[in-house]
Design an enzyme around this catalytic site. Structure first.
Site, PDB file in Angstrom:
ATOM      1  N   CYS A   1     -11.391   3.129  -1.312  1.00  0.00           N
ATOM      2  CA  CYS A   1     -10.105   3.555  -0.759  1.00  0.00           C
ATOM      3  C   CYS A   1      -9.945   2.754   0.518  1.00  0.00           C
ATOM      4  CB  CYS A   1     -10.120   5.053  -0.453  1.00  0.00           C
ATOM      5  SG  CYS A   1      -8.670   5.594   0.479  1.00  0.00           S
TER       6      CYS A   1
ATOM      7  N   ASP B   1       0.850  -1.197   0.000  1.00  0.00           N
ATOM      8  CA  ASP B   1       0.000   0.000   0.000  1.00  0.00           C
ATOM      9  C   ASP B   1       0.885   1.246   0.000  1.00  0.00           C
ATOM     10  OD1 ASP B   1      -2.449   1.549   0.279  1.00  0.00           O
ATOM     11  OD2 ASP B   1      -1.777   1.972   2.308  1.00  0.00           O
ATOM     12  N   SER B   2       0.292   2.364  -0.366  1.00  0.00           N
ATOM     13  CA  SER B   2       1.029   3.632  -0.352  1.00  0.00           C
ATOM     14  C   SER B   2       1.418   4.026   1.077  1.00  0.00           C
ATOM     15  CB  SER B   2       0.167   4.724  -0.976  1.00  0.00           C
ATOM     16  OG  SER B   2      -1.062   4.812  -0.290  1.00  0.00           O
TER      17      SER B   2
ATOM     18  N   GLU C   1      -5.823   8.921   8.888  1.00  0.00           N
ATOM     19  CA  GLU C   1      -4.421   8.790   9.299  1.00  0.00           C
ATOM     20  C   GLU C   1      -4.162   9.510  10.622  1.00  0.00           C
ATOM     21  OE1 GLU C   1      -1.395   9.055   6.420  1.00  0.00           O
ATOM     22  OE2 GLU C   1      -2.358   7.472   5.255  1.00  0.00           O
TER      23      GLU C   1
ATOM     24  N   CYS D   1      -4.400  -1.212  -2.290  1.00  0.00           N
ATOM     25  CA  CYS D   1      -4.639   0.220  -2.485  1.00  0.00           C
ATOM     26  C   CYS D   1      -5.409   0.383  -3.791  1.00  0.00           C
ATOM     27  CB  CYS D   1      -3.302   0.949  -2.557  1.00  0.00           C
ATOM     28  SG  CYS D   1      -3.439   2.692  -2.987  1.00  0.00           S
ATOM     29  N   ASN D   2      -6.509   1.091  -3.714  1.00  0.00           N
ATOM     30  CA  ASN D   2      -7.333   1.292  -4.915  1.00  0.00           C
ATOM     31  C   ASN D   2      -6.632   2.162  -5.938  1.00  0.00           C
ATOM     32  OD1 ASN D   2     -10.394   0.323  -4.382  1.00  0.00           O
ATOM     33  ND2 ASN D   2      -9.386   0.853  -2.472  1.00  0.00           N
ATOM     34  N   THR D   3      -5.920   3.175  -5.448  1.00  0.00           N
ATOM     35  CA  THR D   3      -5.248   4.115  -6.351  1.00  0.00           C
ATOM     36  C   THR D   3      -4.200   3.385  -7.193  1.00  0.00           C
ATOM     37  OG1 THR D   3      -5.580   5.808  -4.655  1.00  0.00           O
ATOM     38  CG2 THR D   3      -3.979   6.295  -6.377  1.00  0.00           C
TER      39      THR D   3
ATOM     40  N   TYR E   1      -0.593   8.676  -2.461  1.00  0.00           N
ATOM     41  CA  TYR E   1      -0.503   8.477  -3.906  1.00  0.00           C
ATOM     42  C   TYR E   1      -1.730   9.070  -4.604  1.00  0.00           C
ATOM     43  CZ  TYR E   1       3.243   4.835  -3.687  1.00  0.00           C
ATOM     44  OH  TYR E   1       4.404   4.141  -3.521  1.00  0.00           O
ATOM     45  N   GLY E   2      -2.804   9.170  -3.847  1.00  0.00           N
ATOM     46  CA  GLY E   2      -4.112   9.500  -4.420  1.00  0.00           C
ATOM     47  C   GLY E   2      -4.236  10.884  -5.024  1.00  0.00           C
TER      48      GLY E   2
ATOM     49  N   HIS F   1      -8.576   3.286   3.207  1.00  0.00           N
ATOM     50  CA  HIS F   1      -8.704   4.003   4.480  1.00  0.00           C
ATOM     51  C   HIS F   1     -10.165   4.012   4.970  1.00  0.00           C
ATOM     52  CE1 HIS F   1      -4.783   5.617   3.429  1.00  0.00           C
ATOM     53  NE2 HIS F   1      -4.712   6.254   4.567  1.00  0.00           N
TER      54      HIS F   1
HETATM   55  N1  DGL Z   1      -5.285   3.725   0.502  1.00  0.00           N
HETATM   56  C1  DGL Z   1      -5.264   4.372  -0.766  1.00  0.00           C
HETATM   57  C2  DGL Z   1      -6.373   3.818  -1.678  1.00  0.00           C
HETATM   58  O1  DGL Z   1      -6.951   2.781  -1.415  1.00  0.00           O
HETATM   59  C3  DGL Z   1      -5.334   5.868  -0.680  1.00  0.00           C
HETATM   60  C4  DGL Z   1      -4.225   6.574   0.059  1.00  0.00           C
HETATM   61  C5  DGL Z   1      -3.341   7.419  -0.815  1.00  0.00           C
HETATM   62  O2  DGL Z   1      -3.792   8.429  -1.347  1.00  0.00           O
HETATM   63  O3  DGL Z   1      -2.172   7.038  -0.951  1.00  0.00           O
HETATM   64  O4  DGL Z   1      -6.657   4.424  -2.704  1.00  0.00           O
END
Ligand code: DGL
Length: 249
Positions: free
Chosen positions: A183, A10-11, A153, A73-75, A42-43, A185
């Site tokens: 996401c 994950d990011s 976070e 991570c979805n991004t 990363y998003g 989170h």
């Molecule tokens: N956890 C990341 C996701 O599922 C988002 C966090 C990020 O922006 O890095 O997209």
């Protein structure tokens, strides 16, 4: 191949919500978690940068002798999955395809109203909406809710600040039949999101979806204990402290 040792990428800390579901499934002997905490989020970044960072993370996993990698991570799944798959000699699975599959298993009526939440990057990729449209769903709304990422976070899982953000994003949204928590989170604040919509929508969670997907795709074993190794590109202690909270939420 029966995967025993897997990687989870994950990011940053978001993938811990996926890790939690994977640990509960007891299917793996060893899990190597890597969070690119030095470069999160990363998003908010471009496809090129997300891909470059993800390929660099892959070099880390390539030295860990894993049977399978989960992109939690979805991004990253939206932008870099294909390139990662082309650069590894083990399977790499993202969270988007499993999420879409979980939704199609749970929501049979194609006219159902589906709300997709995610980071700016994930929503701009349009990947969830495209895959769902391909499956015949037509009542889809996508919404970037990036503010939830730093809040989670910060350990803000309820209360006034979160409720303000929820109102800010959802005030003009009619109650959907399903919400894709696009996401990793967002499961941490799923109760609050659900409450806002009178607990009516079915929520799709990346962690639960990926476990169902793995169970359908692989012959998996069962282990009484799972050995978890944590790695981070910055402040491993901080990642471990967050893991301690999230995994016990
Ligand atoms: N956890 C990341 C996701 O599922 C988002 C966090 C990020 O922006 O890095 O997209």
């Amino acid at each position: 191949m029966i995967p025993r040792k897997i990687g989870v990428f994950d990011s940053g800390v978001g993938g811990l919500s996926v890790l939690k579901s994977i640990i509960s499934s007891q299917h793996f002997e060893t899990i190597v978690y890597y969070g690119d905490t030095a470069r999160v989020p990363y998003g908010t970044r471009s496809k090129e940068v997300i891909t470059q960072y993800s390929l660099e993370a892959l070099e880390f996993f390539n030295t860990h002798n894993i049977d399978l990698l989960i992109v939690a991570c979805n991004t990253i799944s939206a932008y870099a999955l294909k390139q990662m798959q082309q650069n590894a000699n083990y399977p790499i699975i993202g969270v988007i395809e499993p999420g879409v599959l979980a939704l199609t298993n749970k929501i049979k009526n194609k006219d159902s109203k589906i709300l997709i939440l995610g980071t700016k990057a994930t929503i701009n990729s349009n990947i969830y909406a495209t895959l769902l449209q391909d499956k015949g769903y037509s009542n889809i709304q996508s919404l970037q809710t990036s503010l939830f990422v730093p809040m989670v976070e910060e350990g803000i899982f309820s209360g006034e600040v979160l409720n303000s953000a929820i109102k800010y994003y959802f005030n003009n949204i009619n109650i959907p039949d399903a919400i894709i928590l696009g996401c990793t989170h967002f499961p941490l604040i799923s109760k609050e999101i659900s409450n806002f919509f009178n607990n009516k929508p079915i929520l799709i969670h990346s962690g639960e979806s990926i476990v169902e997907y793995l169970q359908a795709k692989y012959k998996l074993q069962r282990f009484d204990t799972t050995n978890i190794e944590f790695y981070a590109s910055d402040s491993l202690e901080k990642l471990k402290a967050t893991a301690n909270i999230w995994l016990n939420q």
